[in-house]
Design a protein around this motif. Structure first.
Motif, short mmCIF file in Angstrom:
data_model
loop_
_atom_site.label_atom_id
_atom_site.label_comp_id
_atom_site.label_asym_id
_atom_site.label_seq_id
_atom_site.Cartn_x
_atom_site.Cartn_y
_atom_site.Cartn_z
N LYS A 53 0.81 -1.22 0.00
CA LYS A 53 0.00 0.00 0.00
C LYS A 53 0.84 1.27 0.00
O LYS A 53 0.31 2.37 0.12
CB LYS A 53 -0.93 -0.01 1.21
N ILE A 65 -7.47 2.18 -7.79
CA ILE A 65 -6.31 2.33 -6.93
C ILE A 65 -5.18 2.85 -7.82
O ILE A 65 -5.04 2.42 -8.97
CB ILE A 65 -5.95 1.00 -6.23
N VAL B 9 1.59 -3.12 -6.55
CA VAL B 9 0.60 -4.19 -6.71
C VAL B 9 1.14 -5.24 -7.68
O VAL B 9 1.05 -6.46 -7.43
CB VAL B 9 -0.74 -3.63 -7.20
N LEU B 35 -5.36 -5.57 -0.75
CA LEU B 35 -5.60 -4.13 -0.95
C LEU B 35 -6.82 -3.68 -0.15
O LEU B 35 -6.88 -2.54 0.30
CB LEU B 35 -5.85 -3.83 -2.44
#
Lengths: 209, 209
Positions: A53, A65, B9, B35
């Motif tokens: 994150k 995101i 990610v 997430l």
């Protein structure tokens, strides 16, 4: 001898087994794999988890995101600002991006309506979608950025259809084209093995050849 | 738009997809799950990975992974020091421990002979096993800790059987009882669905009723 494995190994197995799609046996296998892996490999996995994150934000426009807010899709002047594609989650948007066919904007709902799972309109980014369209409707935008079409690309499941219907009803009063992704036979599929609902959809949704 | 997902990610998805039993789709699903997870959950998973090998050593007697060397099984005076159960890996030893039937010692080979995969005797803890038995044979131990039986509990696969045979041949000259775990029908199994090799083993390995 109730605890045959060392605590650190048991801890990792417990944590891994909590992830979706990983059962206790897979978690054990992963732990054994890592035990026999070099320290550098373990570190890169551990750090990848911890850094997940880092520097990540939700784009407060489309709720994707991203590394910036608004995200690079929302700020990309090359994209078609007249269309918003509504998806359930980030991976759905990614899948559409991979087709390289769609050049508009997105709106990520982060789920679909599912009363059984306790997911109502307030748990999703629905109000944000409606606000986005209202702001557009109030006419402060120029013609280039005026939203003219909303593509409902929620999953063709019970929850996805319900969500699409919910959004469509909410947007009836706006001057918008509201479309739904086509449901039919997957390319490369076989009529013989298609379920009845899909086949029925493929028939009613038929287009001119 | 080749990189739709943020780098952190993508990094996590790459790392996860390298683990055994996790494909790219599962890795994506896990990344999305994390997430949407609270920071504390991400931290506990990340730290569990990083701490995996903390304070862990291999027991230089039985080659089990442990918090001390020699491990608590090797030093446990309550256990039967006359028997060594030879297994391919740690999880096999754990499975035997769970039966609560076996009270002897272990020897973990960390694999099985597999020429196709380039695994020969030197890649396994075979020499350590032979040394352990030689040291025992030289008579420096008292009667209580003299090894009298070696149970070959490698898997009933081609590699496991080969490994068992290899060990048995090496130990022929010692005054030892060498046994092999029974192969036959699994409890709750069905004769009708058993493969021929298993059924044939179950017949030749039959015992008095």
């Amino acid at each position: 001898m109730s605890h045959f494995l060392p605590k650190t190994v048991r801890d990792l197995i417990d944590e891994m087994a909590r992830l979706p799609g990983i059962g206790p046996k897979s978690a054990q296998r992963i732990a054994m794999h890592l035990l026999h892996s070099p320290e550098s490999k373990i570190e890169s996995l551990g750090n990848a988890v911890l850094n997940l994150k880092e520097n990540l934000v939700f784009c407060e426009n489309c709720w994707n995101i991203a590394e910036s807010n608004p995200c690079k899709i929302c700020t990309d002047e090359q994209r078609d600002r007249n269309v918003i594609c509504v998806v359930e989650d980030i991976l759905d948007a990614q899948a559409i991006e991979k087709t390289r066919e769609y050049k508009g904007l997105y709106h990520v709902l982060h789920g679909a309506l599912s009363p059984i799972d306790g997911i109502g309109p307030d748990q999703l980014k629905l109000q944000d979608l409606f606000k986005r369209i209202e702001a557009n409707d109030s006419g402060i935008h120029d013609e280039n950025s005026k939203i003219s079409e909303i593509i409902l690309a929620t999953n063709p499941s019970l929850e996805g259809e319900t969500t699409a219907l919910y959004i469509q009803k909410h947007l009836l009063s706006f001057d918008l084209k509201i479309t739904r992704i086509a449901r039919g036979l997957p390319v490369g599929g076989d009529l013989e093995y298609a379920d009845e609902v899909t086949l029925s959809r493929a028939m009613t949704g038929r287009g001119e050849f």
